[in-house]
Design a protein around this motif. Structure first.
Motif, PDB file in Angstrom:
ATOM      1  N   PRO A 178      28.147  49.710  43.252  1.00  0.00           N
ATOM      2  CA  PRO A 178      29.586  50.001  43.245  1.00  0.00           C
ATOM      3  C   PRO A 178      30.417  48.772  43.605  1.00  0.00           C
ATOM      4  CG  PRO A 178      28.622  50.719  45.313  1.00  0.00           C
ATOM      5  CD  PRO A 178      27.467  50.248  44.453  1.00  0.00           C
ATOM      6  N   LEU A 179      31.674  48.826  43.211  1.00  0.00           N
ATOM      7  CA  LEU A 179      32.662  47.886  43.734  1.00  0.00           C
ATOM      8  C   LEU A 179      33.010  48.315  45.150  1.00  0.00           C
ATOM      9  CD1 LEU A 179      35.386  47.341  40.975  1.00  0.00           C
ATOM     10  CD2 LEU A 179      33.933  45.578  41.974  1.00  0.00           C
ATOM     11  N   LEU A 180      33.028  47.369  46.072  1.00  0.00           N
ATOM     12  CA  LEU A 180      33.383  47.667  47.456  1.00  0.00           C
ATOM     13  C   LEU A 180      34.569  46.802  47.875  1.00  0.00           C
ATOM     14  CD1 LEU A 180      29.870  47.780  49.194  1.00  0.00           C
ATOM     15  CD2 LEU A 180      31.243  49.697  48.348  1.00  0.00           C
ATOM     16  N   PRO A 181      35.415  47.320  48.747  1.00  0.00           N
ATOM     17  CA  PRO A 181      36.528  46.503  49.239  1.00  0.00           C
ATOM     18  C   PRO A 181      36.011  45.372  50.123  1.00  0.00           C
ATOM     19  CG  PRO A 181      36.431  48.595  50.416  1.00  0.00           C
ATOM     20  CD  PRO A 181      35.446  48.699  49.297  1.00  0.00           C
ATOM     21  N   ILE A 182      36.602  44.202  49.990  1.00  0.00           N
ATOM     22  CA  ILE A 182      36.274  43.076  50.864  1.00  0.00           C
ATOM     23  C   ILE A 182      36.960  43.319  52.212  1.00  0.00           C
ATOM     24  CG2 ILE A 182      36.568  40.599  51.218  1.00  0.00           C
ATOM     25  CD1 ILE A 182      36.593  40.317  48.143  1.00  0.00           C
TER      26      ILE A 182
ATOM     27  N   VAL B 123      34.534  43.556  45.278  1.00  0.00           N
ATOM     28  CA  VAL B 123      33.377  42.932  44.643  1.00  0.00           C
ATOM     29  C   VAL B 123      32.214  43.908  44.671  1.00  0.00           C
ATOM     30  CG1 VAL B 123      33.955  40.503  45.088  1.00  0.00           C
ATOM     31  CG2 VAL B 123      32.739  41.828  46.836  1.00  0.00           C
ATOM     32  N   ARG B 124      31.165  43.596  43.929  1.00  0.00           N
ATOM     33  CA  ARG B 124      29.959  44.417  43.988  1.00  0.00           C
ATOM     34  C   ARG B 124      29.313  44.282  45.368  1.00  0.00           C
ATOM     35  NH1 ARG B 124      27.882  46.833  39.142  1.00  0.00           N
ATOM     36  NH2 ARG B 124      29.202  46.112  37.420  1.00  0.00           N
ATOM     37  N   GLN B 125      28.517  45.277  45.704  1.00  0.00           N
ATOM     38  CA  GLN B 125      27.909  45.327  47.035  1.00  0.00           C
ATOM     39  C   GLN B 125      27.095  44.068  47.349  1.00  0.00           C
ATOM     40  OE1 GLN B 125      25.783  48.962  47.829  1.00  0.00           O
ATOM     41  NE2 GLN B 125      24.559  48.049  49.454  1.00  0.00           N
ATOM     42  N   GLY B 126      26.255  43.636  46.404  1.00  0.00           N
ATOM     43  CA  GLY B 126      25.436  42.452  46.633  1.00  0.00           C
ATOM     44  C   GLY B 126      26.265  41.194  46.786  1.00  0.00           C
TER      45      GLY B 126
ATOM     46  N   PHE C  56      40.708  33.877  47.332  1.00  0.00           N
ATOM     47  CA  PHE C  56      41.912  33.751  46.513  1.00  0.00           C
ATOM     48  C   PHE C  56      41.961  34.872  45.485  1.00  0.00           C
ATOM     49  CE2 PHE C  56      44.076  32.246  42.689  1.00  0.00           C
ATOM     50  CZ  PHE C  56      45.266  31.751  43.200  1.00  0.00           C
ATOM     51  N   ASP C  57      40.810  35.158  44.862  1.00  0.00           N
ATOM     52  CA  ASP C  57      40.758  36.200  43.839  1.00  0.00           C
ATOM     53  C   ASP C  57      39.328  36.707  43.726  1.00  0.00           C
ATOM     54  OD1 ASP C  57      41.812  37.861  41.814  1.00  0.00           O
ATOM     55  OD2 ASP C  57      41.101  36.496  40.264  1.00  0.00           O
ATOM     56  N   ALA C  58      39.201  37.961  43.315  1.00  0.00           N
ATOM     57  CA  ALA C  58      37.864  38.535  43.123  1.00  0.00           C
ATOM     58  C   ALA C  58      37.883  39.398  41.850  1.00  0.00           C
ATOM     59  CB  ALA C  58      37.440  39.334  44.355  1.00  0.00           C
ATOM     60  N   TYR C  59      37.996  40.713  41.994  1.00  0.00           N
ATOM     61  CA  TYR C  59      37.904  41.601  40.831  1.00  0.00           C
ATOM     62  C   TYR C  59      39.170  41.549  39.977  1.00  0.00           C
ATOM     63  CZ  TYR C  59      37.719  45.866  38.068  1.00  0.00           C
ATOM     64  OH  TYR C  59      37.735  46.758  37.037  1.00  0.00           O
ATOM     65  N   ARG C  60      38.945  41.466  38.654  1.00  0.00           N
ATOM     66  CA  ARG C  60      40.050  41.525  37.690  1.00  0.00           C
ATOM     67  C   ARG C  60      39.709  42.533  36.604  1.00  0.00           C
ATOM     68  NH1 ARG C  60      40.037  35.365  36.054  1.00  0.00           N
ATOM     69  NH2 ARG C  60      40.433  34.480  38.112  1.00  0.00           N
ATOM     70  N   PRO C  61      40.453  43.602  36.459  1.00  0.00           N
ATOM     71  CA  PRO C  61      40.318  44.409  35.247  1.00  0.00           C
ATOM     72  C   PRO C  61      40.586  43.540  34.018  1.00  0.00           C
ATOM     73  CG  PRO C  61      41.674  45.530  36.880  1.00  0.00           C
ATOM     74  CD  PRO C  61      41.473  44.130  37.380  1.00  0.00           C
ATOM     75  N   ILE C  62      40.071  43.940  32.882  1.00  0.00           N
ATOM     76  CA  ILE C  62      40.251  43.139  31.672  1.00  0.00           C
ATOM     77  C   ILE C  62      41.735  42.981  31.334  1.00  0.00           C
ATOM     78  CG2 ILE C  62      39.822  43.077  29.177  1.00  0.00           C
ATOM     79  CD1 ILE C  62      37.071  44.294  29.747  1.00  0.00           C
ATOM     80  N   ALA C  63      42.536  44.000  31.647  1.00  0.00           N
ATOM     81  CA  ALA C  63      43.984  43.894  31.400  1.00  0.00           C
ATOM     82  C   ALA C  63      44.597  42.763  32.218  1.00  0.00           C
ATOM     83  CB  ALA C  63      44.669  45.219  31.725  1.00  0.00           C
ATOM     84  N   VAL C  64      44.101  42.547  33.421  1.00  0.00           N
ATOM     85  CA  VAL C  64      44.597  41.450  34.256  1.00  0.00           C
ATOM     86  C   VAL C  64      44.141  40.107  33.684  1.00  0.00           C
ATOM     87  CG1 VAL C  64      44.470  40.390  36.541  1.00  0.00           C
ATOM     88  CG2 VAL C  64      44.746  42.864  36.327  1.00  0.00           C
ATOM     89  N   GLN C  65      42.897  40.059  33.189  1.00  0.00           N
ATOM     90  CA  GLN C  65      42.411  38.826  32.560  1.00  0.00           C
ATOM     91  C   GLN C  65      43.298  38.452  31.380  1.00  0.00           C
ATOM     92  OE1 GLN C  65      39.877  37.139  33.839  1.00  0.00           O
ATOM     93  NE2 GLN C  65      39.759  35.516  32.320  1.00  0.00           N
ATOM     94  N   GLN C  66      43.674  39.447  30.562  1.00  0.00           N
ATOM     95  CA  GLN C  66      44.554  39.188  29.426  1.00  0.00           C
ATOM     96  C   GLN C  66      45.928  38.722  29.900  1.00  0.00           C
ATOM     97  OE1 GLN C  66      43.863  39.730  25.765  1.00  0.00           O
ATOM     98  NE2 GLN C  66      45.497  38.219  26.042  1.00  0.00           N
ATOM     99  N   PHE C  67      46.443  39.378  30.926  1.00  0.00           N
ATOM    100  CA  PHE C  67      47.753  39.011  31.478  1.00  0.00           C
ATOM    101  C   PHE C  67      47.752  37.564  31.950  1.00  0.00           C
ATOM    102  CE2 PHE C  67      50.603  38.420  35.057  1.00  0.00           C
ATOM    103  CZ  PHE C  67      51.777  39.037  34.665  1.00  0.00           C
ATOM    104  N   MET C  68      46.694  37.154  32.663  1.00  0.00           N
ATOM    105  CA  MET C  68      46.651  35.804  33.217  1.00  0.00           C
ATOM    106  C   MET C  68      46.422  34.751  32.141  1.00  0.00           C
ATOM    107  SD  MET C  68      47.582  36.076  36.253  1.00  0.00           S
ATOM    108  CE  MET C  68      47.456  34.294  36.487  1.00  0.00           C
ATOM    109  N   VAL C  69      45.670  35.087  31.112  1.00  0.00           N
ATOM    110  CA  VAL C  69      45.525  34.167  29.982  1.00  0.00           C
ATOM    111  C   VAL C  69      46.885  33.956  29.312  1.00  0.00           C
ATOM    112  CG1 VAL C  69      44.595  33.955  27.636  1.00  0.00           C
ATOM    113  CG2 VAL C  69      43.077  34.544  29.540  1.00  0.00           C
ATOM    114  N   ASP C  70      47.599  35.045  29.070  1.00  0.00           N
ATOM    115  CA  ASP C  70      48.922  34.941  28.443  1.00  0.00           C
ATOM    116  C   ASP C  70      49.897  34.170  29.329  1.00  0.00           C
ATOM    117  OD1 ASP C  70      47.910  36.460  26.374  1.00  0.00           O
ATOM    118  OD2 ASP C  70      48.825  38.333  27.045  1.00  0.00           O
ATOM    119  N   TYR C  71      49.859  34.449  30.622  1.00  0.00           N
ATOM    120  CA  TYR C  71      50.750  33.768  31.571  1.00  0.00           C
ATOM    121  C   TYR C  71      50.444  32.269  31.603  1.00  0.00           C
ATOM    122  CZ  TYR C  71      52.780  32.321  36.030  1.00  0.00           C
ATOM    123  OH  TYR C  71      53.491  31.665  36.999  1.00  0.00           O
ATOM    124  N   THR C  72      49.167  31.919  31.669  1.00  0.00           N
ATOM    125  CA  THR C  72      48.778  30.516  31.731  1.00  0.00           C
ATOM    126  C   THR C  72      49.129  29.805  30.431  1.00  0.00           C
ATOM    127  OG1 THR C  72      46.953  31.110  33.213  1.00  0.00           O
ATOM    128  CG2 THR C  72      46.851  28.939  32.174  1.00  0.00           C
TER     129      THR C  72
END
Length: 241
Positions: free
Chosen positions: A15-19, A47-50, A74-90
């Motif tokens: 699972p994804l776990l809160p840092i 992030v993932r448990q491991g 600084f950053d960890a989990y990104r949904p794919i929508a966030v990855q697209q947003f940041m690519v477009d922003y950059t």
């Protein structure tokens, strides 16, 4: 397709776990949340448990050398929508920085800038065979803070699109450097090596072009591990989540 995207994924189902925010230094609010990136209610500090267990080990290693220093997430989990947003922003930011206008780019200019962006940002692919590293919960962007809570100078900011982002950029001296520049370069390289060594000891592997990006269990990690063990086939254990 990047070389690591050819690595097969055998999803382990962790699972994804809160840092734990009290253990690490973090930016609050998160830098991409401030830009209105669409997280859809999910936390970027996950992030993932491991991977979480690895981060805790890395900080333990760091504090053996520098008590009270901490890893800053600084950053960890990104949904794919966030990855697209940041690519477009950059992309838009790079267009502006180079003196162009978004609606006046030639196809050649657009392609050249996209190539610059994709040197540092993964393609926001929805293909389960080649997910962006951060969308697996296995990649983290990290730096260090000292015992005063101040950011340790790494010589360039996270997410900078330039050769200064390469992990070993400050390793080699220039013949044009004066003693002050040489001392700064040596300090930046030493700080990057401190971060790298703590993360590597904890099982992470470093992005070849980004001093801040480390992963454990995703395709990039498996590809880098495979380069170290040419006689062993290593697969990824984390896919998109």
């Amino acid at each position: 397709m990047k070389p690591y995207q050819r690595i097969p994924i055998l999803e382990c189902g962790e699972p994804l776990l809160p840092i734990p925010m009290e253990l690490f230094a973090v930016e609050d609010p998160h830098p991409y949340v401030k830009l209105s990136a669409p997280y859809g209610g999910k936390s970027p500090y996950s992030v993932r448990q491991g991977v979480l267990e690895g981060l805790i080990r890395a900080q333990d290693y760091l504090q053996q050398l520098h008590p009270q220093w901490r890893i800053q997430i600084f950053d960890a989990y990104r949904p794919i929508a966030v990855q697209q947003f940041m690519v477009d922003y950059t992309f838009a930011e790079t267009v502006q920085a180079q003196g162009f206008r978004l609606n006046q780019l030639t196809p050649e200019q657009r392609q050249a800038i996209l190539e610059q962006v994709y040197q540092f940002w993964a393609v926001p692919s929805a293909d389960p065979k080649m997910p962006p590293p951060h969308s697996t919960g296995a990649a983290v962007d990290v730096t260090l803070v000292n015992d005063q809570g101040q950011a340790v100078d790494m010589g360039s900011p996270i997410d900078e699109l330039s050769p200064r982002s390469y992990p070993d950029h400050f390793m080699s001296a220039s013949t044009k450097e004066d003693s002050r520049q040489q001392n700064l370069r040596e300090t930046f390289h030493r700080n990057r090596q401190l971060l790298r060594n703590a993360m590597i000891r904890a099982g992470f592997r470093q992005h070849p072009h980004e001093w801040w990006h480390f992963s454990q269990g995703d395709q990039m990690w498996a590809w880098l591990m495979g380069l170290e063990s040419l006689d062993t086939m290593i697969v990824a254990r984390y896919g998109s989540v």
